[in-house]
Design an enzyme around this catalytic site. Sequence first.
Site, PDB file in Angstrom:
ATOM      1  N   ASP A 197      43.561  38.636  35.818  1.00 35.19           N
ATOM      2  CA  ASP A 197      44.392  39.236  37.621  1.00 35.19           C
ATOM      3  C   ASP A 197      46.645  39.083  37.542  1.00 35.19           C
ATOM      4  O   ASP A 197      46.887  38.904  38.809  1.00 35.19           O
ATOM      5  CB  ASP A 197      44.452  37.932  38.733  1.00 35.19           C
ATOM      6  N   GLY A 248      48.106  41.746  37.276  1.00 30.06           N
ATOM      7  CA  GLY A 248      48.157  42.846  37.095  1.00 30.06           C
ATOM      8  C   GLY A 248      47.428  44.036  35.876  1.00 30.06           C
ATOM      9  O   GLY A 248      48.540  45.339  36.110  1.00 30.06           O
ATOM     10  N   LYS A 249      47.100  44.269  35.206  1.00 33.23           N
ATOM     11  CA  LYS A 249      46.559  44.474  34.372  1.00 33.23           C
ATOM     12  C   LYS A 249      46.169  46.467  34.730  1.00 33.23           C
ATOM     13  O   LYS A 249      46.164  46.789  34.299  1.00 33.23           O
ATOM     14  CB  LYS A 249      45.662  43.857  33.557  1.00 33.23           C
ATOM     15  N   LYS A 251      46.136  48.690  36.353  1.00 36.07           N
ATOM     16  CA  LYS A 251      47.712  48.776  36.874  1.00 36.07           C
ATOM     17  C   LYS A 251      48.527  49.177  36.052  1.00 36.07           C
ATOM     18  O   LYS A 251      49.532  50.815  35.238  1.00 36.07           O
ATOM     19  CB  LYS A 251      49.450  48.478  38.224  1.00 36.07           C
ATOM     20  N   GLY A 280      38.203  42.559  37.813  1.00 36.02           N
ATOM     21  CA  GLY A 280      38.345  43.634  38.712  1.00 36.02           C
ATOM     22  C   GLY A 280      39.524  43.567  38.153  1.00 36.02           C
ATOM     23  O   GLY A 280      40.850  43.792  38.393  1.00 36.02           O
ATOM     24  N   HIS A 281      39.455  45.371  38.229  1.00 33.22           N
ATOM     25  CA  HIS A 281      41.210  45.757  37.526  1.00 33.22           C
ATOM     26  C   HIS A 281      41.104  46.932  39.003  1.00 33.22           C
ATOM     27  O   HIS A 281      40.600  47.594  38.628  1.00 33.22           O
ATOM     28  CB  HIS A 281      41.045  46.538  36.567  1.00 33.22           C
ATOM     29  N   THR A 282      42.291  46.434  39.214  1.00 32.33           N
ATOM     30  CA  THR A 282      42.606  46.895  40.380  1.00 32.33           C
ATOM     31  C   THR A 282      44.155  48.172  40.771  1.00 32.33           C
ATOM     32  O   THR A 282      45.087  47.643  39.763  1.00 32.33           O
ATOM     33  CB  THR A 282      43.476  46.118  41.257  1.00 32.33           C
ATOM     34  N   THR A 336      32.079  33.027  38.227  1.00 29.75           N
ATOM     35  CA  THR A 336      31.773  34.033  39.423  1.00 29.75           C
ATOM     36  C   THR A 336      30.596  34.920  39.446  1.00 29.75           C
ATOM     37  O   THR A 336      30.291  35.585  40.641  1.00 29.75           O
ATOM     38  CB  THR A 336      32.561  36.137  38.665  1.00 29.75           C
ATOM     39  N   GLN A 371      40.346  39.473  31.794  1.00 32.54           N
ATOM     40  CA  GLN A 371      40.493  37.677  31.927  1.00 32.54           C
ATOM     41  C   GLN A 371      42.028  37.938  31.631  1.00 32.54           C
ATOM     42  O   GLN A 371      43.073  38.817  31.664  1.00 32.54           O
ATOM     43  CB  GLN A 371      39.075  37.457  32.155  1.00 32.54           C
ATOM     44  N   ARG A 407      37.381  34.993  46.405  1.00 32.86           N
ATOM     45  CA  ARG A 407      37.531  33.849  46.225  1.00 32.86           C
ATOM     46  C   ARG A 407      39.794  33.516  46.805  1.00 32.86           C
ATOM     47  O   ARG A 407      39.804  34.566  45.882  1.00 32.86           O
ATOM     48  CB  ARG A 407      36.864  32.426  44.886  1.00 32.86           C
ATOM     49  N   ARG A 423      42.160  32.995  45.472  1.00 33.91           N
ATOM     50  CA  ARG A 423      43.585  32.025  43.972  1.00 33.91           C
ATOM     51  C   ARG A 423      43.997  30.902  44.496  1.00 33.91           C
ATOM     52  O   ARG A 423      45.186  30.473  45.052  1.00 33.91           O
ATOM     53  CB  ARG A 423      43.862  32.968  43.132  1.00 33.91           C
ATOM     54  N   ASP A 463      57.982  41.541  43.672  1.00 30.55           N
ATOM     55  CA  ASP A 463      58.226  41.765  45.324  1.00 30.55           C
ATOM     56  C   ASP A 463      57.696  40.093  45.615  1.00 30.55           C
ATOM     57  O   ASP A 463      57.977  40.114  46.564  1.00 30.55           O
ATOM     58  CB  ASP A 463      56.855  42.288  46.060  1.00 30.55           C
TER      59      ASP A 463
HETATM   60  P1  IMP Z   1      32.764  33.587  34.029  1.00 34.43           P
HETATM   61  O1  IMP Z   1      33.782  34.108  33.239  1.00 34.43           O
HETATM   62  O2  IMP Z   1      32.451  34.762  35.788  1.00 34.43           O
HETATM   63  O3  IMP Z   1      31.869  33.081  33.650  1.00 34.43           O
HETATM   64  O4  IMP Z   1      33.478  32.402  35.039  1.00 34.43           O
HETATM   65  C1  IMP Z   1      34.812  31.888  33.531  1.00 34.43           C
HETATM   66  C2  IMP Z   1      35.899  31.496  34.724  1.00 34.43           C
HETATM   67  O5  IMP Z   1      36.733  32.475  34.464  1.00 34.43           O
HETATM   68  C3  IMP Z   1      35.950  31.487  36.272  1.00 34.43           C
HETATM   69  O6  IMP Z   1      36.931  30.030  35.646  1.00 34.43           O
HETATM   70  C4  IMP Z   1      35.626  32.766  36.660  1.00 34.43           C
HETATM   71  O7  IMP Z   1      36.930  32.550  38.485  1.00 34.43           O
HETATM   72  C5  IMP Z   1      36.858  32.988  35.453  1.00 34.43           C
HETATM   73  N1  IMP Z   1      37.184  34.551  35.867  1.00 34.43           N
HETATM   74  C6  IMP Z   1      36.606  35.297  35.277  1.00 34.43           C
HETATM   75  N2  IMP Z   1      36.337  36.475  35.198  1.00 34.43           N
HETATM   76  C7  IMP Z   1      37.638  36.256  35.529  1.00 34.43           C
HETATM   77  C8  IMP Z   1      38.998  37.643  35.778  1.00 34.43           C
HETATM   78  O8  IMP Z   1      38.560  39.165  35.483  1.00 34.43           O
HETATM   79  N3  IMP Z   1      39.746  37.532  36.565  1.00 34.43           N
HETATM   80  C9  IMP Z   1      40.441  35.938  36.970  1.00 34.43           C
HETATM   81  N4  IMP Z   1      39.539  35.349  36.279  1.00 34.43           N
HETATM   82  C10 IMP Z   1      38.724  35.038  36.351  1.00 34.43           C
END
Ligand code: IMP
Length: 422
Positions: free
Chosen positions: A13, A15-16, A18, A40-42, A127, A222, A301, A303, A331
Site C-alpha cells: 500500500d 502507492g505503487k 500510481k 489492490g492497485h489504485t 486477505t 504487496q 479493513r 490500516r 499531503d
Molecule cells: P495474504 O496475502 O492474503 O495471505 O495475507 C497475508 C498478509 O499480507 C496479511 O497481513 C495481509 O493483510 C497482507 N497483505 C496481502 N496483500 C496485501 C496488499 O496488497 N497490501 C497490504 N497488505 C497486504
Amino acid sequence: MEAKIVVGLQWGDEGKGKIVDYLSDDADLVVRYQGGANAGHTIVINGKKYVLHLIPSGIIRGKLSYIGNGVVVDLDELLTEIEGLKKENISVDNLKISSNAHILFDFHKQIDAFEEERKKELSIGTTKSGIGPCYVDKYDRIGIRIGDLLDKDVLIKKLSNRIKNYNEFYCKMFSANKIDEKKFIDDVLKKREKIIDKIVFPEVFAKYVLDKKMKILFEGAQGSLLDVDFGTYPYVTSSNPTSYNSFLGSGIPPYFDYKVIGITKCYATRVGNGPFPSRMEEEFEENVRKKGGEFGATTGRKRKCGWLDLPALKYTSFINRTDSIIMTKFDVLSDLGKIFVLTEYSVDGKVLENFPENIEKFEKIKPVYKEFECWTQEEVDDLKKKKISKRIKDFVEFVERNVKVKITHLTSGQDRNDIIKL
Ligand code: IMP
C-alpha cells in the site's frame, strides 16, 4: 534494452499503482510477477478511480501486460476485472498470461478462512483471498496451472483429482461442505473459454520480449516486509515481492540492465497482524487514516498507521538493491502539528545494528524517534510549482542521508499529475 522494477519498501500500500501507471508511459511491457488478487492497485486518471487486483496496471495505458508464472490467478477476479475494463472501453487484447501461473479456486479461499479461524489469536490477518493455500498446492505439486486450461481432457482429469482430494481431506478436517464435482468442472470449463486466447508459454513469450528489446516494467505487489523469506515472518504473504523475484516470477531472464525503484510512503501503514514498531498514537492515527484513505483496497479493513520506520526502510532498500526511491503521500502528513520518524530500534538499551531476524526480537524493541517540523498543505501545493520548502527538504534529505539512496520523486496527491520529480 532496460527494465525497471517497482517494489514496495514497506508492508504494501505504498502507492505503487500510481507510480507504475506513471512509469508505464515509457514501457513496452508491464509485468506482475507474484501474489494474486490480495493486491489492490489504485490508479486515478482525471479524477476517475480504477482499482486493479490482478491485471497489471499498464493495461489502462494500452501496454502489453503480462501475468507471470509467479502469480496465483483467481479466475473469477480475472474475469470481473476484464469485464470492468471492457465497460470502461479499455481494451484487454494486450493481456497475456503465463501457462505456468497457478489457478486459484474458491476452495483455496475457504481453506484460507478455515486456517485463519483455526489459528485464533495467532492468525495472520490474511486477505482471505486464498493466496497461501494456492501456493501450498503449487509447492505440494498438486496445483492446476493456467496451461492446463488448454487441453480439456487433461483439465477435467486434474480438476476431478483435486476435488476428490479436497472432499476427502478438507471436508473431514473442517467439517466443510463437499464440492459438487460436476458443477465445479462445468464452471471452470465455462471460464476457460473466456481466457484461453490469452495464454502464452513462458519461453516463447520471454524470447519474443527479448528479441523485440522491449522496455519492461515489473510491477511488484504487496511490500518487501511481507516477503515470505525476508519479511516479518510468519506475518507475511506467501510470495516474494522483493525485486529479484521479478525474473523468476516472470520467466524473463535478465539479459539486460535494470533499475530497482523502491516506493515508500512518508509514513507507514500495515494491514493484518504482526509487528509494527512505529505505530502512531490514536489521535494521529485516526487523522492520518482518514486523510490518507488508509483502508484496505481489497478488504476495506482499517490500516494501522505509523511513522516512517528508518531501520525497516534501510533494510528493504538494501535487500532489493534499490537504485532510487519515490516517497509518496506528502499531503497526508501536512498540518498535523508535529511529525516523527522512527530512527532506531533499541533492545535492552542497545541500538540494533541490523533488522530483527525473528519475530521474538520485535517484541523487545523500543522505538527511538526524531521529531520533525510539520509542513503545511500550501507547502505541499507548492511542490507542483517545483518549489520545495525547507521543512520538506529537511525531511527528505534526512531520509536520503540515512538510507543512502537518492529520493527522486515525491507525491502530493492521488492523481497521476501529483508526482513531482525532484
Ligand atoms: P495474504 O496475502 O492474503 O495471505 O495475507 C497475508 C498478509 O499480507 C496479511 O497481513 C495481509 O493483510 C497482507 N497483505 C496481502 N496483500 C496485501 C496488499 O496488497 N497490501 C497490504 N497488505 C497486504
